[in-house]
Design a protein around this motif. Structure first.
Motif, PDB file in Angstrom:
ATOM      1  N   HIS A   8      47.571  64.227  29.884  1.00 44.20           N
ATOM      2  CA  HIS A   8      48.993  63.955  30.119  1.00 44.20           C
ATOM      3  C   HIS A   8      49.659  63.574  28.798  1.00 44.20           C
ATOM      4  O   HIS A   8      48.991  63.094  27.878  1.00 44.20           O
TER       5      HIS A   8
ATOM      6  N   TRP B 221      49.265  68.745  28.182  1.00 48.83           N
ATOM      7  CA  TRP B 221      50.594  68.755  28.785  1.00 48.83           C
ATOM      8  C   TRP B 221      51.561  67.973  27.896  1.00 48.83           C
ATOM      9  O   TRP B 221      51.890  66.805  28.174  1.00 48.83           O
ATOM     10  N   GLY B 222      51.986  68.611  26.819  1.00 51.47           N
ATOM     11  CA  GLY B 222      53.113  68.026  26.096  1.00 51.47           C
ATOM     12  C   GLY B 222      52.781  67.101  24.957  1.00 51.47           C
ATOM     13  O   GLY B 222      53.660  66.771  24.175  1.00 51.47           O
TER      14      GLY B 222
ATOM     15  N   GLY C 212      51.341  72.434  25.068  1.00 45.33           N
ATOM     16  CA  GLY C 212      52.806  72.378  25.169  1.00 45.33           C
ATOM     17  C   GLY C 212      53.351  71.169  24.449  1.00 45.33           C
ATOM     18  O   GLY C 212      52.602  70.311  23.977  1.00 45.33           O
TER      19      GLY C 212
ATOM     20  N   GLN D  15      56.243  68.101  25.058  1.00 44.19           N
ATOM     21  CA  GLN D  15      57.166  67.506  26.037  1.00 44.19           C
ATOM     22  C   GLN D  15      58.489  67.164  25.348  1.00 44.19           C
ATOM     23  O   GLN D  15      58.506  66.420  24.365  1.00 44.19           O
TER      24      GLN D  15
ATOM     25  N   ASP E  54      57.733  71.256  28.080  1.00 45.94           N
ATOM     26  CA  ASP E  54      57.975  70.543  29.340  1.00 45.94           C
ATOM     27  C   ASP E  54      59.369  69.954  29.262  1.00 45.94           C
ATOM     28  O   ASP E  54      59.678  69.182  28.340  1.00 45.94           O
TER      29      ASP E  54
ATOM     30  N   LYS F 206      61.250  67.396  30.514  1.00 47.36           N
ATOM     31  CA  LYS F 206      60.854  66.160  31.217  1.00 47.36           C
ATOM     32  C   LYS F 206      61.885  65.751  32.281  1.00 47.36           C
ATOM     33  O   LYS F 206      63.050  65.528  31.963  1.00 47.36           O
TER      34      LYS F 206
ATOM     35  N   ALA G 102      57.801  74.398  31.518  1.00 49.55           N
ATOM     36  CA  ALA G 102      57.097  73.599  32.519  1.00 49.55           C
ATOM     37  C   ALA G 102      57.965  72.392  32.844  1.00 49.55           C
ATOM     38  O   ALA G 102      58.877  72.062  32.086  1.00 49.55           O
ATOM     39  N   VAL G 103      57.672  71.749  33.971  1.00 55.33           N
ATOM     40  CA  VAL G 103      58.453  70.563  34.337  1.00 55.33           C
ATOM     41  C   VAL G 103      57.521  69.455  34.814  1.00 55.33           C
ATOM     42  O   VAL G 103      56.703  69.657  35.715  1.00 55.33           O
ATOM     43  N   ARG G 104      57.666  68.281  34.183  1.00 50.83           N
ATOM     44  CA  ARG G 104      56.998  67.083  34.707  1.00 50.83           C
ATOM     45  C   ARG G 104      58.020  66.337  35.555  1.00 50.83           C
ATOM     46  O   ARG G 104      59.112  66.006  35.073  1.00 50.83           O
TER      47      ARG G 104
ATOM     48  N   VAL H 226      53.765  72.735  36.947  1.00 54.32           N
ATOM     49  CA  VAL H 226      54.423  71.489  37.320  1.00 54.32           C
ATOM     50  C   VAL H 226      53.405  70.338  37.288  1.00 54.32           C
ATOM     51  O   VAL H 226      52.245  70.509  37.645  1.00 54.32           O
ATOM     52  N   ASN H 227      53.906  69.220  36.820  1.00 51.36           N
ATOM     53  CA  ASN H 227      53.056  68.035  36.707  1.00 51.36           C
ATOM     54  C   ASN H 227      53.730  66.956  37.551  1.00 51.36           C
ATOM     55  O   ASN H 227      54.854  66.544  37.267  1.00 51.36           O
TER      56      ASN H 227
END
Ligand SMILES: Cc1cc2nc3c(=O)[nH]c(=O)nc-3n(C[C@H](O)[C@H](O)[C@H](O)COP(=O)(O)O)c2cc1C
Ligand code: SF4
Length: 487
Positions: A61, A94-95, A146, A148, A216, A218, A266-268, A337-338
């Motif tokens: 993360h 992830w970011g 990626g 973020q 991402d 955010k 991407a989207v968290r 998606v996270n």
């Protein structure tokens, strides 16, 4: 809340004991008895679909360190953290960490910034991570990295004096009060929002040029993207109806598609939320924090300041709008998606379940395993409805010694597609790699949720695992933290 004291998971010695404990709490968290190794393990299965190829199901993360330079460049400490991200063996990064799209949008004076003068620094972080990843796994094949991108909105604090410089979308009855904002405190205008959207486009292009394969956008933890989703009371193009509240997301994505068409988006998402919590004043004394209770007045129901919240009982979540949002993501061609929850500022127990609260938090209002189960269950339900999206699960660090067993079972039972490590990556980045290699787990390195990695930044210090990572434990910063915690 039950009056039973919370059982410290470090005292539970067997998987069977942990499973019995889950039963005694009435929780359904999948947990395998034995761990599988190598390619037998669900954690080591590649995920290949369309143009997405990820070599295993382990995710790091985004984990910010509050340790960049005043101009937004990474420091040696930042570099060390990214190196350790690489060492985890995770094939999805992830970011890295939250990187602000402008100086004004920084959450603290040491947050990284995406800008021309930080290009080399950000690129070096990526290279450092990849080199270390190769040492752990033998290759950087099917490694997806990626960046973020964020604007901190209400939580902006960009300058060296460290004072809040909030940029808000609407007046929030509780959060405004916490920041001491008067009723006439100005809102971000639509024209200012358009500038911020442009900053996201520029930052995404920069990420693409540096070799990041996705960005991402955010939408979690109370920062600007997340605040748009709950801007029910805002007038104009960016507030009110669902379409207006998601306009920011759509315009950011459209612009990225035109400046960097091959860059994945991407989207968290904080898919569930609740009202802000605070320590029960009746049970707090002599600097000791009481258990968290909801900060809620009856006159504020229906609650109009949340996303993923039941307006009539805002201590409960409601997935109706998150489901609409995921449909929108599908329409926009976003697949990664996270899923996360709430905010570390106003309901940390929901977001990062812990036994020991951060300095600005409160004692757990429920067994932290209940909080873990809540995030896992929400993710499971969303996954069931959106089988074609790739879901990363969050909030696993509190599971401690049993994290690998739960992660394996959650993947095997399709609760989630990939499992992310947050705080655990600060103490023991290789945990899931070791578990799936059949190595002995180093129990002394397991995160016990002491929350010092959150408390330190609240006191103006860099984040890090002060109790367990000797790099911080034996440093001058530890002395500073010990003093700061007494005040
Ligand atoms: C020190 C620290 C830094 C964090 N930085 C970020 C960040 O930059 N971006 C983000 O989306 N979440 C951030 N988070 C939240 C984590 O990514 C994660 O959602 C949370 O810690 C819960 O997962 P866990 O139980 O594995 O720790 C941070 C959390 C901590 C404790
Ligand atoms: S300080 Fe270390 S042990 Fe405590 S929550 Fe953070 S990572 Fe875990």
């Amino acid at each position: 809340m039950s009056t039973q004291p919370i059982l410290r998971l470090g005292t539970v010695k067997t998987v069977g004991g942990f499973q019995l404990h889950l039963q005694s709490l009435g929780l359904t968290i999948p947990c395998d008895d034995t761990l599988l190794r190598g390619t037998e393990s669900p954690l080591r299965q590649p995920l290949v679909t369309g143009d997405i190829k990820i070599g295993n199901r382990i995710v790091v993360h985004p984990m910010e360190g509050w340790d960049g330079s005043p101009d937004g460049n990474p420091s040696e400490n930042t570099s060390r953290r990214w190196q350790r991200f690489g060492r985890s063996g995770a094939k999805l990064i992830w970011g890295g960490e939250a990187v602000a799209v402008s100086h004004e949008g920084r959450a603290n004076p040491n947050q990284l910034v995406a800008a021309a003068h930080t290009e080399e620094g950000l690129s070096r972080l990526r290279r450092t991570l990849i080199e270390e990843h190769r040492l752990t796994t033998g290759s950087d094949d099917e490694l997806l990295i990626g960046l973020q991108l964020t604007d901190s909105g209400r939580y902006s604090r960009p300058n060296a004096h460290g004072q809040p410089e909030p940029r808000i979308l609407y007046h929030h009855p509780f959060l405004d009060r916490r920041l001491g904002l008067p009723p006439d405190f100005p809102l971000l205008t639509d024209a200012e929002i358009e500038i911020i959207i442009g900053n996201f486009h520029k930052a995404a292009l920069l990420a693409w040029k540096l070799g990041f394969e996705f960005v991402d956008i955010k939408h979690c933890h109370g920062y600007l993207g997340h605040e748009f989703l709950s801007a029910h009371t805002r007038a104009g193009r960016y507030g009110g109806c669902f379409e207006n509240r998601t306009r920011f997301l759509r315009e950011v994505v459209q612009g990225i598609r035109s400046v960097a068409p091959q860059l994945k988006v991407a989207v968290r998402l904080s898919a569930i939320d609740s009202v802000p919590f605070h320590p029960d004043p009746a049970k707090s004394s002599n600097g000791k924090l009481g258990p968290g209770i909801p900060e809620l007045h009856e006159s504020e129901i229906p609650y109009r300041w949340g996303f993923g919240v039941n307006a009539l009982d805002p201590t409960e979540s409601d997935l109706d709008e998150p489901v609409r949002l995921l449909s929108l993501l599908e329409q926009l061609g976003i697949r990664l998606v996270n899923i996360t929850a709430g905010s570390p500022y106003y309901n940390p127990h929901l977001q990062r379940p812990a036994l020991y609260p951060p300095s600005d938090g409160y004692l757990p209002p429920e067994d932290p395993l209940v909080s873990v189960a809540r995030q896992m269950e929400a993710t499971r339900r969303l996954k069931q409805q959106f089988p074609n999206l790739i879901f990363v699960g969050t909030g696993y660090s509190y599971l401690q010694d049993f994290l690998p067993h739960v992660a394996q079972a959650a993947l095997r039972e399709s609760w989630v597609d990939m499992v992310g490590l947050g705080r655990m990556v600060l103490t023991y980045p290789e945990l899931l790699w070791d578990a799936t290699e059949g190595r002995t787990i180093e129990r002394k390195r397991i995160c016990r949720t002491f929350s010092d990695c959150t408390t330190a930044p609240r006191k103006g210090l860099p984040s890090g695992c002060y109790p367990l990572d000797s790099f911080y434990k034996d440093s001058e910063l530890m002395t500073q933290l010990t003093i700061a915690k007494k005040h």
